[in-house]
Design a protein around this motif. Structure first.
Motif, PDB file in Angstrom:
ATOM      1  N   ARG A 624       0.824  -1.214   0.000  1.00 20.34           N
ATOM      2  CA  ARG A 624       0.000   0.000   0.000  1.00 20.34           C
ATOM      3  C   ARG A 624       0.856   1.261   0.000  1.00 20.34           C
ATOM      4  N   ASP A 625       0.168   2.374  -0.189  1.00 19.64           N
ATOM      5  CA  ASP A 625       0.778   3.711  -0.120  1.00 19.64           C
ATOM      6  C   ASP A 625       1.864   3.894  -1.177  1.00 19.64           C
ATOM      7  N   LEU A 626       1.546   3.470  -2.388  1.00 19.93           N
ATOM      8  CA  LEU A 626       2.490   3.581  -3.496  1.00 19.93           C
ATOM      9  C   LEU A 626       2.065   4.695  -4.447  1.00 19.93           C
ATOM     10  N   ASP A 627       3.063   5.258  -5.114  1.00 18.65           N
ATOM     11  CA  ASP A 627       2.792   6.301  -6.104  1.00 18.65           C
ATOM     12  C   ASP A 627       3.930   6.300  -7.113  1.00 18.65           C
ATOM     13  N   GLY A 628       3.670   5.777  -8.282  1.00 16.73           N
ATOM     14  CA  GLY A 628       4.707   5.732  -9.293  1.00 16.73           C
ATOM     15  C   GLY A 628       4.242   5.007 -10.532  1.00 16.73           C
ATOM     16  N   THR A 629       5.201   4.701 -11.415  1.00 17.30           N
ATOM     17  CA  THR A 629       4.927   3.985 -12.663  1.00 17.30           C
ATOM     18  C   THR A 629       5.753   2.719 -12.694  1.00 17.30           C
ATOM     19  N   ASP A 630       5.111   1.594 -12.921  1.00 17.47           N
ATOM     20  CA  ASP A 630       5.809   0.312 -12.980  1.00 17.47           C
ATOM     21  C   ASP A 630       6.513   0.195 -14.324  1.00 17.47           C
ATOM     22  N   LEU A 631       7.843   0.180 -14.311  1.00 21.31           N
ATOM     23  CA  LEU A 631       8.599   0.100 -15.557  1.00 21.31           C
ATOM     24  C   LEU A 631       8.394  -1.226 -16.275  1.00 21.31           C
ATOM     25  N   LEU A 632       8.054  -2.274 -15.541  1.00 19.75           N
ATOM     26  CA  LEU A 632       7.874  -3.582 -16.165  1.00 19.75           C
ATOM     27  C   LEU A 632       6.601  -3.667 -16.997  1.00 19.75           C
ATOM     28  N   THR A 633       5.579  -2.927 -16.589  1.00 20.03           N
ATOM     29  CA  THR A 633       4.294  -2.986 -17.305  1.00 20.03           C
ATOM     30  C   THR A 633       3.901  -1.667 -17.946  1.00 20.03           C
ATOM     31  N   GLY A 634       4.521  -0.570 -17.509  1.00 21.98           N
ATOM     32  CA  GLY A 634       4.129   0.742 -17.985  1.00 21.98           C
ATOM     33  C   GLY A 634       2.913   1.307 -17.286  1.00 21.98           C
ATOM     34  N   ALA A 635       2.350   0.586 -16.314  1.00 25.15           N
ATOM     35  CA  ALA A 635       1.114   1.008 -15.654  1.00 25.15           C
ATOM     36  C   ALA A 635       1.406   1.974 -14.512  1.00 25.15           C
ATOM     37  N   ALA A 636       0.520   2.944 -14.349  1.00 25.60           N
ATOM     38  CA  ALA A 636       0.576   3.829 -13.195  1.00 25.60           C
ATOM     39  C   ALA A 636       0.086   3.078 -11.961  1.00 25.60           C
ATOM     40  N   VAL A 637       0.771   3.301 -10.842  1.00 24.14           N
ATOM     41  CA  VAL A 637       0.402   2.653  -9.588  1.00 24.14           C
ATOM     42  C   VAL A 637       0.087   3.742  -8.575  1.00 24.14           C
ATOM     43  N   ARG A 638      -1.133   3.788  -8.143  1.00 29.28           N
ATOM     44  CA  ARG A 638      -1.565   4.769  -7.159  1.00 29.28           C
ATOM     45  C   ARG A 638      -2.264   4.028  -6.019  1.00 29.28           C
ATOM     46  N   GLY A 639      -1.759   4.192  -4.826  1.00 31.75           N
ATOM     47  CA  GLY A 639      -2.378   3.506  -3.700  1.00 31.75           C
ATOM     48  C   GLY A 639      -1.795   2.136  -3.483  1.00 31.75           C
ATOM     49  N   GLU A 640      -2.545   1.092  -3.806  1.00 27.54           N
ATOM     50  CA  GLU A 640      -2.080  -0.262  -3.504  1.00 27.54           C
ATOM     51  C   GLU A 640      -1.768  -1.046  -4.776  1.00 27.54           C
ATOM     52  N   LEU A 641      -0.914  -2.051  -4.588  1.00 32.68           N
ATOM     53  CA  LEU A 641      -0.492  -2.920  -5.687  1.00 32.68           C
ATOM     54  C   LEU A 641      -0.539  -4.354  -5.197  1.00 32.68           C
ATOM     55  N   ARG A 642      -1.166  -5.233  -5.968  1.00 30.98           N
ATOM     56  CA  ARG A 642      -1.220  -6.655  -5.637  1.00 30.98           C
ATOM     57  C   ARG A 642      -0.145  -7.384  -6.427  1.00 30.98           C
ATOM     58  N   LEU A 643       0.686  -8.116  -5.703  1.00 28.36           N
ATOM     59  CA  LEU A 643       1.757  -8.900  -6.310  1.00 28.36           C
ATOM     60  C   LEU A 643       1.410 -10.376  -6.221  1.00 28.36           C
ATOM     61  N   ALA A 644       1.395 -11.055  -7.340  1.00 27.08           N
ATOM     62  CA  ALA A 644       1.191 -12.499  -7.350  1.00 27.08           C
ATOM     63  C   ALA A 644       2.422 -13.192  -6.793  1.00 27.08           C
ATOM     64  N   PRO A 645       2.328 -14.472  -6.434  1.00 26.76           N
ATOM     65  CA  PRO A 645       3.523 -15.209  -6.024  1.00 26.76           C
ATOM     66  C   PRO A 645       4.612 -15.104  -7.098  1.00 26.76           C
ATOM     67  N   LEU A 646       5.828 -14.797  -6.689  1.00 28.93           N
ATOM     68  CA  LEU A 646       6.969 -14.546  -7.568  1.00 28.93           C
ATOM     69  C   LEU A 646       6.771 -13.296  -8.420  1.00 28.93           C
ATOM     70  N   GLY A 647       5.811 -12.481  -8.057  1.00 31.97           N
ATOM     71  CA  GLY A 647       5.560 -11.251  -8.799  1.00 31.97           C
ATOM     72  C   GLY A 647       6.529 -10.158  -8.411  1.00 31.97           C
TER      73      GLY A 647
END
Length: 660
Positions: A624-647
């Protein structure tokens, strides 16, 4: 050099390439597949001595000319090796005296690799001659991006006990000591009538009827590290002379006991490492993170290069477990998260023959239809999206002190316990920090500690007075120090510091250790209110310190186990038992905070303005509490991010970037 490690911009990707194992038509196919996978650097020539120099005065560079031209035409740079790790048969048969000899007097034979005495002038001269021939031919080749000296120094032979080594050892001792009287005093030779009256009476610590002089053995460990370093420096000097401006490296082997990497790294243009975490070990990623932090720290935080890892299984463990889908990607990203500017592998194409034919490769035996190849291509594409990270740094406000001299001395025989393993002790303390998401540097003894809020010394059995002074000054000036058991016991000659243990640290720690109480195998001791200690305990008294935990069972019940001492503007903690859980209070008191709050199982690091989030857990995790752009996907991340196993996610944030 550009912002990356070499003239190749961005992050490096590739692996060892051994084209001499394949017919030449395969080379063109390899070059095309490398380009498809996003490979921009390959290591060439590591074990090519016999091919490059078929005889004493025979040379064959034509095949290597064609290979380097081919790779350059496909936009692939070369990490060119000096090929000196495996002397050819003709050299060994002409000079059998170069073969190494064990402490029992057994001469090891040809048929593997690293079959040479490090002190052999014949080997050293032949290696330098080969390095010069390669450098003079390829110093201005457009494919050349990096020089690679030898390979994994000390992997198979860390010492040789032959007469040539004995003579070299005596020369080393003459340079270290101002005469035999100084040596006799340092070695304590009045014990057991070991006094020397002439330099020629001194031999290496070969197998003897009983325990060997511990200071002699310690000096031998120092000498063996220096002897291999001398081999390396002989080749590096040639490369620096003939090929100035092209960086030179040799591949380290993570936290490796035999070689003092602080000293070695001071001679490297860049640090490179070979790392092989075990997929069967559920905590391998923690040990790997520790090793990577050490590699980054060896050059003061500068980016480093992962020169070898396995895409999947290795071939040399008793059971060689492959990496399940996604693990190769996660662990590769982990190296970048800890400061690597390149992700390389052993090897490019899986071998058909030899001892490593079952070792995984970027291009497996099954070719381009295999799962491994799909992961090779996929990760190459992902790594290319992280180009902007090259050159940025990891910063930490916690440091761990690591000293090879103390490591060598600690693990000698005839101690209160032979169960003390420094790497295991350091790993257990490092794991506490890793689970809290705390960034860590490693520092040598005597280093400037002022940048750090917290300094940990899991064990400093051997402690020089100047290093003890630096630790005391650090605390006095407001730092927080945690010192582990059996520290400050001996000086640089492995002589006891008199005046009560741990004499050089008694004032800053505010304690006196009366007696060591190692814990027998299978037993433990309760420590209230922290938990259960194994391996070690001590009978200690406080002078100015206060007890924050006490032994609650056994003969030491009621006595202090963990102490805290106010010294000047800082605090010094002492942990007299093997209980990593004791670190928690010191971490909190020092005000050390995680890089970013994450749930258990998620690793978090920061390089410049980039936040790495790696999920090592077998279930989904939410950060939680994230603010940025994921370089791996190009997606904007605001707030929370769910990571799969080995994600994994690599976020570009708005924080300022720090570069090398």
């Amino acid at each position: 050099m550009t912002e990356g490690l070499t003239r190749i911009p961005g992050l490096l990707y590739g692996g060892d390439y051994n084209p001499e194992q394949w017919p030449e038509p395969v080379w063109a196919e390899d070059a095309e597949l490398m380009r498809e996978a996003g490979v921009n650097l390959v290591t060439v020539g590591v074990f090519s001595w016999a091919r490059l120099q078929p005889g004493p005065d025979e040379w064959d560079f034509v095949w290597l000319d064609r290979l380097l031209d081919l790779l350059h035409a496909h936009g692939i740079g070369v990490d060119l090796a000096t090929a000196t790790a495996s002397p050819p048969a003709w050299l060994v048969r002409a000079h059998p005296e170069i073969l190494p000899v064990t402490a029992d007097g057994v001469r090891l034979e040809f048929g593997s690799r690293q079959h040479y005495c490090p002190s052999s002038p014949v080997y050293r001269a032949a290696a330098v001659r080969l390095a010069r021939a390669i450098a003079e031919r390829y110093h201005d080749h457009p494919a050349l991006a990096l020089w690679h000296v030898h390979n994994e120094y000390g992997d198979h032979v860390t010492e040789c006990f032959c007469d040539v080594s004995a003579a070299d050892f005596r020369r080393w001792l003459r340079a270290r000591y101002d005469g035999l009287d100084a040596l006799n005093a340092a070695w304590g030779t009045e014990f057991w009538s070991q006094r020397y009256g002439a330099w020629d009476e001194i031999e290496p610590p070969r197998t003897a009827p009983g325990p060997v002089n511990p200071t002699q053995t310690l000096d031998w460990r120092r000498f063996c590290s220096d002897a291999l370093l001398a081999c390396h420096l002989g080749e590096k000097a040639v490369l620096d002379e003939v090929s100035p401006g092209v960086p030179v490296t040799t591949n380290f082997m993570s936290m490796f006991k035999a070689l003092d990497y602080w000293e070695w790294a001071s001679h490297e243009d860049l640090v490179s490492d070979d790392a092989y975490p075990d997929p069967a070990d559920p905590e391998a990623h923690i040990t790997a993170a520790m090793n990577y932090d050490l590699m980054r720290s060896l050059k003061g935080g500068r980016p480093w290069l992962l020169l070898e890892q396995a895409p999947s299984a290795v071939s040399w463990r008793p059971v060689n477990v492959p990496k399940r889908p996604g693990l190769h990607r996660l662990w590769s990203l982990q190296t970048v998260a800890h400061g690597a500017d390149g992700v390389m592998y052993f090897q490019w194409r899986a071998s058909r023959a030899g001892a490593e034919k079952f070792h995984s490769a970027l291009l497996p035996h099954g070719g381009t239809t295999s799962r491994g190849w799909a992961e090779t291509v996929r990760f190459g594409g992902e790594l290319a999206r992280l180009t902007e990270i090259a050159g940025s740094r990891v910063t930490a406000d916690t440091a761990i002190v690591l000293d090879w001299d103390s490591w060598w001395a600690l693990e000698q025989d005839d101690h209160p316990s032979l169960r003390l393993d420094l790497k295991e002790l350091v790993t257990s303390w490092y794991s506490v920090l890793w689970r809290r998401g705390i960034a860590v540097d490693f520092v040598p003894p005597g280093a400037d500690l002022s940048p750090y809020r917290l300094v940990l010394a899991p064990n400093l059995y051997l402690l020089r007075n100047e290093a003890a002074t630096a630790l005391t000054r650090y605390v006095r000036n407001g730092g927080h120090l945690v010192c582990g058991f059996f520290s400050g016991i001996v000086d640089e000659n492995d002589h006891i510091h008199l005046g009560g243990y741990p004499a050089p640290l008694r004032e800053v720690l505010g304690i006196v250790v009366d007696e060591f109480w190692p814990i027998p195998d299978g037993d433990d001791v309760k420590v209230a209110p922290l938990g259960v200690a194994t391996l070690w305990s001590e009978w200690l008294d406080t002078t100015t310190a206060e007890a924050v935990a006490s032994y609650a069972s056994g003969e030491l019940s009621g006595r202090p186990a963990v102490t805290r001492n106010a010294h000047g503007a800082g605090l010094a903690w002492y942990v007299s038992c093997h209980l990593p859980e004791a670190l928690g209070a010191a971490v909190d008191a020092a005000g050390v905070r995680p890089v970013h709050p994450v749930p258990p199982g998620v690793e978090v690091t920061r390089r410049g303005r980039h936040l790495f989030l790696l999920n090592h857990a077998p279930v989904d995790k939410v950060v939680r509490d994230l603010d940025g752009t994921d370089l791996l996907t190009g997606a904007a991340v605001r707030g929370e991010l769910r990571l799969a196993p080995l994600g994994a996610a690599v976020l570009r944030t708005s924080l300022p970037e720090r570069r090398s």
